[in-house]
Structures are given as structure tokens and as C-alpha cells.
Design a protein around this motif. Structure first.
Motif, PDB file in Angstrom:
ATOM      1  N   UNK A  22      51.007   4.820 -39.599  1.00  0.00           N
ATOM      2  CA  UNK A  22      50.083   5.445 -39.126  1.00  0.00           C
ATOM      3  C   UNK A  22      49.464   4.984 -40.246  1.00  0.00           C
ATOM      4  N   UNK A  23      48.014   4.524 -39.275  1.00  0.00           N
ATOM      5  CA  UNK A  23      47.252   4.031 -40.536  1.00  0.00           C
ATOM      6  C   UNK A  23      46.160   5.108 -40.952  1.00  0.00           C
ATOM      7  N   UNK A  24      46.175   3.945 -42.287  1.00  0.00           N
ATOM      8  CA  UNK A  24      44.958   4.715 -43.019  1.00  0.00           C
ATOM      9  C   UNK A  24      43.436   5.017 -42.382  1.00  0.00           C
ATOM     10  N   UNK A  25      42.552   5.927 -43.319  1.00  0.00           N
ATOM     11  CA  UNK A  25      41.338   5.540 -42.325  1.00  0.00           C
ATOM     12  C   UNK A  25      40.977   5.459 -42.964  1.00  0.00           C
ATOM     13  N   UNK A  26      40.923   5.592 -44.615  1.00  0.00           N
ATOM     14  CA  UNK A  26      40.005   6.207 -45.467  1.00  0.00           C
ATOM     15  C   UNK A  26      40.158   3.901 -46.309  1.00  0.00           C
ATOM     16  N   UNK A  27      41.161   3.640 -45.886  1.00  0.00           N
ATOM     17  CA  UNK A  27      40.920   2.509 -46.886  1.00  0.00           C
ATOM     18  C   UNK A  27      41.514   1.332 -45.531  1.00  0.00           C
ATOM     19  N   UNK A  28      40.836   0.365 -46.210  1.00  0.00           N
ATOM     20  CA  UNK A  28      42.191  -1.024 -45.638  1.00  0.00           C
ATOM     21  C   UNK A  28      43.731  -0.795 -46.272  1.00  0.00           C
ATOM     22  N   UNK A  29      44.688  -1.525 -45.514  1.00  0.00           N
ATOM     23  CA  UNK A  29      46.128  -2.077 -46.018  1.00  0.00           C
ATOM     24  C   UNK A  29      45.599  -3.687 -46.159  1.00  0.00           C
ATOM     25  N   UNK A  30      45.942  -4.176 -47.418  1.00  0.00           N
ATOM     26  CA  UNK A  30      45.911  -5.250 -47.223  1.00  0.00           C
ATOM     27  C   UNK A  30      47.489  -6.208 -47.158  1.00  0.00           C
ATOM     28  N   UNK A  31      48.583  -5.046 -47.947  1.00  0.00           N
ATOM     29  CA  UNK A  31      49.807  -5.731 -48.183  1.00  0.00           C
ATOM     30  C   UNK A  31      50.523  -4.811 -47.291  1.00  0.00           C
ATOM     31  N   UNK A  32      51.788  -4.835 -47.035  1.00  0.00           N
ATOM     32  CA  UNK A  32      52.852  -4.214 -46.845  1.00  0.00           C
ATOM     33  C   UNK A  32      54.601  -5.274 -46.106  1.00  0.00           C
ATOM     34  N   UNK A  62      38.026  -1.212 -36.086  1.00  0.00           N
ATOM     35  CA  UNK A  62      37.187  -1.963 -35.357  1.00  0.00           C
ATOM     36  C   UNK A  62      37.939  -0.970 -34.258  1.00  0.00           C
ATOM     37  N   UNK A  63      38.549  -0.206 -33.995  1.00  0.00           N
ATOM     38  CA  UNK A  63      39.163   0.028 -32.766  1.00  0.00           C
ATOM     39  C   UNK A  63      37.372   1.187 -32.226  1.00  0.00           C
ATOM     40  N   UNK A  64      36.349   1.479 -33.462  1.00  0.00           N
ATOM     41  CA  UNK A  64      35.745   2.159 -33.214  1.00  0.00           C
ATOM     42  C   UNK A  64      34.080   1.362 -33.694  1.00  0.00           C
ATOM     43  N   UNK A  65      34.046   0.441 -33.876  1.00  0.00           N
ATOM     44  CA  UNK A  65      33.344  -0.333 -33.914  1.00  0.00           C
ATOM     45  C   UNK A  65      32.306  -0.620 -34.810  1.00  0.00           C
ATOM     46  N   UNK A  66      32.719  -0.110 -36.056  1.00  0.00           N
ATOM     47  CA  UNK A  66      32.148   0.147 -36.952  1.00  0.00           C
ATOM     48  C   UNK A  66      31.591  -1.092 -38.025  1.00  0.00           C
ATOM     49  N   UNK A  67      31.733  -2.266 -37.625  1.00  0.00           N
ATOM     50  CA  UNK A  67      31.640  -3.163 -38.297  1.00  0.00           C
ATOM     51  C   UNK A  67      32.254  -4.443 -37.885  1.00  0.00           C
ATOM     52  N   UNK A  68      32.082  -5.594 -38.649  1.00  0.00           N
ATOM     53  CA  UNK A  68      33.586  -6.270 -38.377  1.00  0.00           C
ATOM     54  C   UNK A  68      34.730  -6.425 -38.777  1.00  0.00           C
ATOM     55  N   UNK A  69      34.561  -5.258 -39.871  1.00  0.00           N
ATOM     56  CA  UNK A  69      36.498  -5.267 -40.603  1.00  0.00           C
ATOM     57  C   UNK A  69      35.901  -3.951 -41.492  1.00  0.00           C
ATOM     58  N   UNK A  70      37.426  -3.209 -41.473  1.00  0.00           N
ATOM     59  CA  UNK A  70      37.481  -2.530 -42.248  1.00  0.00           C
ATOM     60  C   UNK A  70      37.295  -2.361 -43.496  1.00  0.00           C
ATOM     61  N   UNK A  71      36.158  -3.016 -44.363  1.00  0.00           N
ATOM     62  CA  UNK A  71      36.115  -3.247 -45.394  1.00  0.00           C
ATOM     63  C   UNK A  71      34.219  -3.994 -45.161  1.00  0.00           C
ATOM     64  N   UNK A  72      33.660  -2.710 -43.662  1.00  0.00           N
ATOM     65  CA  UNK A  72      32.442  -2.777 -43.973  1.00  0.00           C
ATOM     66  C   UNK A  72      31.969  -1.487 -43.970  1.00  0.00           C
ATOM     67  N   UNK A  73      30.553  -2.457 -44.720  1.00  0.00           N
ATOM     68  CA  UNK A  73      29.657  -0.759 -45.698  1.00  0.00           C
ATOM     69  C   UNK A  73      28.442  -0.675 -44.422  1.00  0.00           C
TER      70      UNK A  73
END
Length: 73
Positions: A22-32, A62-73
Motif C-alpha cells: 500500500x503506497x503512502x499518501x502523505x510522503x514519498x518513499x525513497x527507499x525500499x 502522479x496518478x492524480x496529476x498533482x505536479x511532476x512528482x510526489x514532492x511537488x508543492x
């Protein structure tokens, strides 16, 4: 407006192991860490997170189209 899918299957590029997460919705996951070979996955150049690099579904922003990456503001 389309629905954001929070489930993605990560595929390890080192050993081929696949795990659905399950992907987090409140942060990027940079390591796994792969649970099979224990290699630590990091995003490929140009990707914002491990889900965009190795997942079956890109991260929620990215799915929602909110910027070019999950860290976009």
C-alpha cells in the motif's frame, strides 16, 4: 475525476521478487528493502519514488496529476 489506486506491486530489479504494498499518501518513499535479497531500492534518475520506478502503479500524486512528482508543492 479518476480514482487513485493505493495498491502497487513492487518488482525487485536484482532478484525479481514481487511484493504488493500500500503506497503512502502523505510522503514519498525513497527507499525500499527487498524482503528476499535485501537490496535497498532507490528511485531511478528522473523518478520521484520507488513506486514510480519499480511499481505496477505510479505514486498517488502522479496518478492524480498533482505536479511532476510526489514532492511537488
Amino acid at each position: 475525476m479518476s480514482t487513485v489506486n493505493l495498491i502497487s506491486t513492487l518488482s525487485c530489479p536484482y532478484c525479481g521478487h514481487r511484493k504488493t504494498e500500500t503506497m503512502p499518501t502523505d510522503a514519498c518513499q525513497w527507499f525500499y528493502e527487498c524482503e528476499q535479497c535485501h537490496e535497498v531500492l532507490r528511485p531511478q534518475p528522473g523518478d520521484c519514488c520507488v513506486f514510480c520506478s519499480y511499481g505496477s502503479v505510479p505514486c498517488p500524486p502522479i496518478q492524480a496529476g498533482n505536479g511532476s512528482h510526489c514532492g511537488s508543492r
